[in-house]
Design a protein around this motif. Structure first.
Motif, PDB file in Angstrom:
ATOM      1  N   LYS A 446      -0.471  19.732  30.618  1.00  0.00           N
ATOM      2  CA  LYS A 446       0.977  19.519  30.489  1.00  0.00           C
ATOM      3  C   LYS A 446       1.711  20.862  30.388  1.00  0.00           C
ATOM      4  O   LYS A 446       2.755  21.070  31.018  1.00  0.00           O
ATOM      5  N   VAL A 447       1.135  21.790  29.645  1.00  0.00           N
ATOM      6  CA  VAL A 447       1.740  23.118  29.506  1.00  0.00           C
ATOM      7  C   VAL A 447       1.770  23.836  30.857  1.00  0.00           C
ATOM      8  O   VAL A 447       2.790  24.413  31.255  1.00  0.00           O
ATOM      9  N   GLU A 450       4.406  22.267  33.178  1.00  0.00           N
ATOM     10  CA  GLU A 450       5.768  22.562  32.701  1.00  0.00           C
ATOM     11  C   GLU A 450       6.175  23.982  33.058  1.00  0.00           C
ATOM     12  O   GLU A 450       7.301  24.215  33.520  1.00  0.00           O
ATOM     13  N   GLU A 451       5.283  24.937  32.883  1.00  0.00           N
ATOM     14  CA  GLU A 451       5.627  26.338  33.167  1.00  0.00           C
ATOM     15  C   GLU A 451       5.742  26.589  34.673  1.00  0.00           C
ATOM     16  O   GLU A 451       6.599  27.360  35.112  1.00  0.00           O
ATOM     17  N   ARG A 512       3.072  33.635  29.920  1.00  0.00           N
ATOM     18  CA  ARG A 512       3.727  32.508  29.229  1.00  0.00           C
ATOM     19  C   ARG A 512       2.775  31.329  29.094  1.00  0.00           C
ATOM     20  O   ARG A 512       2.717  30.680  28.051  1.00  0.00           O
ATOM     21  N   ILE A 513       2.047  31.042  30.163  1.00  0.00           N
ATOM     22  CA  ILE A 513       1.099  29.932  30.113  1.00  0.00           C
ATOM     23  C   ILE A 513       0.031  30.189  29.044  1.00  0.00           C
ATOM     24  O   ILE A 513      -0.277  29.323  28.221  1.00  0.00           O
ATOM     25  N   ARG A 516       1.437  29.897  25.432  1.00  0.00           N
ATOM     26  CA  ARG A 516       1.660  28.526  25.000  1.00  0.00           C
ATOM     27  C   ARG A 516       0.338  27.792  24.760  1.00  0.00           C
ATOM     28  O   ARG A 516       0.220  27.003  23.815  1.00  0.00           O
ATOM     29  N   LEU A 517      -0.631  28.032  25.613  1.00  0.00           N
ATOM     30  CA  LEU A 517      -1.903  27.323  25.474  1.00  0.00           C
ATOM     31  C   LEU A 517      -2.591  27.654  24.148  1.00  0.00           C
ATOM     32  O   LEU A 517      -3.058  26.754  23.440  1.00  0.00           O
ATOM     33  N   GLU A 520      -0.082  26.308  21.204  1.00  0.00           N
ATOM     34  CA  GLU A 520       0.331  24.913  21.121  1.00  0.00           C
ATOM     35  C   GLU A 520      -0.798  23.906  21.265  1.00  0.00           C
ATOM     36  O   GLU A 520      -0.640  22.743  20.870  1.00  0.00           O
ATOM     37  N   VAL A 521      -1.904  24.316  21.826  1.00  0.00           N
ATOM     38  CA  VAL A 521      -3.001  23.366  22.055  1.00  0.00           C
ATOM     39  C   VAL A 521      -4.126  23.652  21.059  1.00  0.00           C
ATOM     40  O   VAL A 521      -4.804  24.682  21.156  1.00  0.00           O
TER      41      VAL A 521
END
Length: 542
Positions: A446-447, A450-451, A512-513, A516-517, A520-521
């Protein structure tokens, strides 16, 4: 099964070249239908297909030498059919050898990679086969009295050293005096590969063969495909009922739309939630089909049974076969339930594409093809399947399916969705599959998407996704040691999904990916980016 109206076609005989599928695609790009068949296919077998109006043949390249004892050959009836034939590399050697010429090891004339062919002025004669170079002089701003020097791509260790009767040489290279040969009756041999992009005028050469030599009409369009396919479906299904396996991708969606146009409410679509779906997948499918397209849809929650079957399974081929079989069992059970309401269901429809068939090396692909992986909807189906299969997209590439989807009114967002494999996230979790690992991958995927969308490059990519590797690595978070999952990010550019290159994502996007990974994960502390092309890799990891 087929329309009574015959379809102009170019038949590509596959002698094992890595570019055979590409030849088929290049012909179709010019709006001429093409089929890839095994090298040992006979003219009589092809003439038994009533929908084919064969306008010519292309003999592909291949790894063999024609003088080998077990070298594949062409049915002599094809060579004597009077139809135009274009032999490429090994295909040129087939023409020379089987028609009375001679082929030998190159002896210093081996050519691999870029080369330049020299085409003398008299190669553009009006006789049929010599039109292969027609119009190229004008492109170079040269007169018909000038020689042409064309950049091409070579890959051969053998050469024609004696021409068959009636042939003449149309072009040479610095190291090879026989680079192009032709016979006035429409037989052409090219030592190079016009189907690859490295041969700059390859498209023009193929078009000359299609239109100036074979006299094809070039009328194979999405509109004609829709009409023909709908008629075929209607003829095959008749008054029977059909169940369509809806995966959530563009392929099965287009298959459903074609079948619905053909037989209306005889169709019921079934979407199976295997527990291996992406985030929001189920909701999006229901909204599109029930709310937008108004096609009957049944949703089956089968998470527990799929995950139970996949428990502790590591081998990807076994995963695909298990998933393929379990899908069929679910469809059989659902068909029995639906039969109690509206009568028996005889047919199962799938969104199988040409690349699926090719990679699974199904019975109707070239005998020289090697199985790359079993697609769950081709080689992964159980032998005791009770349904008759309907696969209206079986001879189409992805871009052709998208074109048809747009013509049928499928929402733009759906048409351009990245492919999602039928086995779902089960083959993006490398190693054993369980609910916890699927949850990690679902959040990671999902991340990534989205990016990619935020960066405005979703449409530029053929596919982008996350892979949960079986590797754990040491990290540090909040001054503490972690030992957590490594996630791989995969993004590729491709036109036909038969070949692909890794996408050159910007460092900022990758940063950025990754940020976030790992933030957030839960359970992820390292991110890697896959920079492998296809070949040698496949797009999916399993």
């Amino acid at each position: 099964m087929y329309s009574t109206e015959r379809r102009q076609a170019i038949i590509v005989l596959d002698f094992g070249s890595q570019y055979s599928r590409l030849i088929t695609r290049r012909v179709r790009e010019s709006h001429v239908y093409s089929e890839l068949v095994p090298a040992n296919t006979t003219l009589a077998e092809l003439q038994q297909k009533p929908y084919l109006d064969i306008k010519g043949f292309i003999l592909s390249g291949g790894p063999s030498s024609v003088y080998d004892d077990d070298a594949p050959i062409c049915d002599p009836a094809i060579l004597q059919s009077g139809l135009p034939i274009l032999g490429i590399c090994y295909g040129m050697h087939i023409l020379a050898n089987q028609l009375g010429g001679h082929v030998a090891p190159a002896q210093g004339r081996r050519e691999y990679g870029p080369a330049t062919i020299d085409v003398p002025p008299n190669a553009g004669d009006d006789e049929q086969a010599f039109r292969i170079f027609a119009g190229l002089a004008e492109q170079f701003g040269a007169s018909k009295q000038d020689s042409l020097h064309l950049p091409v791509w070579m890959s051969h260790g053998d050469s024609v050293d004696q021409l068959p009767a009636g042939f003449r040489v149309l072009a040479c290279t610095e190291s090879n005096p026989v680079a192009v040969i032709a016979h006035p009756q429409g037989l052409i041999g090219l030592q190079f590969h016009p189907e690859v992009t490295h041969t700059k005028q390859g498209k023009e050469l193929i078009n000359n063969f299609l239109f100036r030599i074979c006299a094809c009409a070039g009328d194979w369009t999405s509109g004609s495909v829709i009409e023909e396919t709908v008629e075929q479906i209607r003829s095959r299904i008749g008054s029977e009922r059909v169940l369509c396996a809806l995966s959530g991708g563009v392929d099965s969606a287009v298959a459903a739309l074609l079948i619905h146009r053909a037989v209306g409410d005889q169709l019921t679509c079934v979407f199976v939630d295997t527990g291996c779906l992406r985030a929001g997948e189920r909701e999006q499918v229901v909204e599109t089909f029930s709310g937008h397209l108004h096609i009957p849809l049944v949703v089956v929650d089968a998470k527990r049974r799929f995950l139970a079957r996949l428990a502790d399974v590591v081998d990807p081929e076994q995963k695909r076969k298990i998933i393929g079989e379990e899908f069929i069992r679910v469809f059989e059970e659902e068909a029995e339930r639906l039969a109690e309401q509206k009568g028996p269901i005889a047919f199962l429809a799938q969104g199988t594409l040409y690349p699926d068939v090719i990679e699974s090396t199904s019975h109707d692909t070239a005998s020289t093809a090697k199985r790359i992986k079993t697609h769950h909807n081709v080689g992964g189906l159980p032998e005791d399947i009770k349904f008759k299969l309907v696969e209206p997209l079986r001879t189409l590439f992805k871009d052709e399916v998208r074109e048809i989807g747009q013509a049928l009114g499928l929402p733009e967002e759906w048409v351009w969705r990245h492919p999602f494999p039928g086995p779902g996230l089960a083959i993006r979790v490398i190693g054993p599959v369980d609910e916890g690992r699927l949850d990690v991958l679902r959040a990671a995927d999902k991340v990534v998407i989205e990016e990619i969308r935020k960066a405005g490059i979703y449409r530029e990519l053929g596919q982008a996704f996350a892979v949960l590797t079986p590797i754990q690595s040491v990290g540090v978070m909040g001054d503490g040691r972690t030992y957590a999952n490594v996630v791989a990010v995969r993004a590729v550019t491709t036109g036909d999904f038969m070949t692909a290159d890794w996408a050159r994502l910007s460092p900022d996007l990758l940063a950025r990916i990754s940020h976030r990974l790992v933030n957030e994960v839960p359970g992820v502390n390292r991110v890697v980016y896959d920079i492998t092309s296809k070949p040698p890799a496949t797009i999916e990891w399993e």
